[in-house]
Design an enzyme around this catalytic site. Sequence first.
Site, mmCIF file in Angstrom:
data_model
loop_
_atom_site.group_PDB
_atom_site.id
_atom_site.type_symbol
_atom_site.label_atom_id
_atom_site.label_comp_id
_atom_site.label_asym_id
_atom_site.label_seq_id
_atom_site.Cartn_x
_atom_site.Cartn_y
_atom_site.Cartn_z
ATOM 1 N N HIS A 105 -11.365 55.408 -57.192
ATOM 2 C CA HIS A 105 -10.878 54.228 -57.336
ATOM 3 C C HIS A 105 -10.365 53.741 -58.772
ATOM 4 O O HIS A 105 -10.426 52.769 -58.821
ATOM 5 C CB HIS A 105 -12.361 53.004 -57.176
ATOM 6 C CG HIS A 105 -12.880 53.016 -56.442
ATOM 7 N ND1 HIS A 105 -12.431 53.003 -54.205
ATOM 8 C CD2 HIS A 105 -14.521 52.631 -55.615
ATOM 9 C CE1 HIS A 105 -13.234 53.333 -53.764
ATOM 10 N NE2 HIS A 105 -14.219 52.577 -54.462
ATOM 11 N N HIS A 174 -10.967 45.331 -51.979
ATOM 12 C CA HIS A 174 -12.667 46.232 -52.249
ATOM 13 C C HIS A 174 -13.307 44.681 -52.088
ATOM 14 O O HIS A 174 -14.614 45.178 -52.294
ATOM 15 C CB HIS A 174 -13.484 47.125 -52.659
ATOM 16 C CG HIS A 174 -13.739 47.617 -52.888
ATOM 17 N ND1 HIS A 174 -15.013 47.569 -52.033
ATOM 18 C CD2 HIS A 174 -14.344 49.403 -52.781
ATOM 19 C CE1 HIS A 174 -16.185 48.868 -52.104
ATOM 20 N NE2 HIS A 174 -15.058 49.215 -52.608
ATOM 21 N N GLU A 303 -12.854 49.183 -45.809
ATOM 22 C CA GLU A 303 -11.007 49.833 -47.116
ATOM 23 C C GLU A 303 -10.147 50.441 -46.524
ATOM 24 O O GLU A 303 -10.575 51.255 -45.824
ATOM 25 C CB GLU A 303 -12.074 50.547 -48.111
ATOM 26 C CG GLU A 303 -13.525 49.755 -48.601
ATOM 27 C CD GLU A 303 -14.324 50.710 -49.879
ATOM 28 O OE1 GLU A 303 -13.612 51.724 -50.201
ATOM 29 O OE2 GLU A 303 -15.119 51.054 -49.338
HETATM 30 C C1 BGC Z 1 -16.796 53.966 -51.601
HETATM 31 C C2 BGC Z 1 -18.761 54.347 -52.396
HETATM 32 C C3 BGC Z 1 -19.563 53.518 -53.809
HETATM 33 C C4 BGC Z 1 -18.733 51.699 -53.597
HETATM 34 C C5 BGC Z 1 -18.818 51.386 -54.776
HETATM 35 C C6 BGC Z 1 -16.740 52.832 -51.728
HETATM 36 O O1 BGC Z 1 -15.417 52.325 -51.573
HETATM 37 O O2 BGC Z 1 -16.931 55.094 -50.991
HETATM 38 O O3 BGC Z 1 -18.931 55.643 -52.337
HETATM 39 O O4 BGC Z 1 -19.759 53.389 -53.814
HETATM 40 O O5 BGC Z 1 -17.339 51.888 -52.686
HETATM 41 O O6 BGC Z 1 -18.164 52.331 -55.388
#
Ligand code: BGC
Length: 338
Positions: A105, A174, A303
């Site tokens: 991310h 998110h 997402e």
């Molecule tokens: C991911 C997860 C992660 C979460 C929070 C999601 O987009 O796929 O693996 O734990 O985000 O960070």
Amino acid sequence: MSISKKLFGKMPSGQDVYCWTITDGDMSADIIEYGATLRSLIVPDKNGKATDVVLGYDTVEEYMTNDGYIGATVGRFANRIRVGKFSLNGKEYSLACNDGPNHLHGGDVGYDKIVWDIKEENGELACYLTSPDGDEGYPGTLEMKVTYALKDGGLSIHYEATSDKDTIFNPTNHSYFNLDGEGKINDQYLLINADEFTPNDADCLPTGEVLSVKGTSMDFNEFHTIAERADMDEYVKPYGGYDVNFLLNGKSPACEVYSDKNGIVMQVETTEPGVQLYTGNGTSDRNGKNGAKYGWRSAFCLETQHYPDCINHPEWPSCVLKAGEKFDSTTVYKFKTK
Ligand code: BGC
């Protein structure tokens, strides 16, 4: 549609963080400047009761200190890149690794942790960010704009960007949805128009295989509750539920979720080729806005994005944004009741 703003809090530096509210009929959305984060999304249920269908917090401090990217705009690359490495035009790049040995991310200070410049433009909410050359290891200065608008019973999120050097780009939102507005999401019904998915390894990175959903916990071509098969096979068990990318097959809507408690239906439409279903498997117990309590399975994320680690899988749709080219992508979360 009307737009207003009020002070939400301050950064440790003293910088003001505003919360913007967009309203259209009986729908409204709050977006805070920290992370261009969707903090609330209020829609009517089948009895007309205003229901906030996303998780959020009351203070900037909670957004800064809690994990999970709740409601945030995520970039430069949403999801994981194996060991933070990729090559582009023959050059190797190393990104910040903030998820064990891997990049997740956007790195240590992703776009979720930046105070965006937000203004009203033509009745919509335009959020601007400049990400400098070398930001978290990414090449090129990226000029990004995210536009939030409420229209036709939905929240539209429009992503645009340009870079002055070839780079990679894969933004998403998110948000953690709970159509009941509280409690667990286990019994909410989900449909995903996908025939295939990318299974994960132990680090939750794609193995590189593309598998058919048929006969697995991943087949959401017909409605299933979220919890029904969340412990059924090797694609969910090791992760405590769903945390996986689906290859959208182009049917409309891409995803649909409904609650038979309050009749709220959410449909997701997107120009993106994939969607990561994450069922809050790692959400620790915490306080949320307005006295809410959150934890495991309090919400689900859908997402919309390019596939995880796609820069290391040239056979998958490309996340390369060439210098001077324009990135343009839209995801709409539409609501109705039944
Ligand atoms: C991911 C997860 C992660 C979460 C929070 C999601 O987009 O796929 O693996 O734990 O985000 O960070």
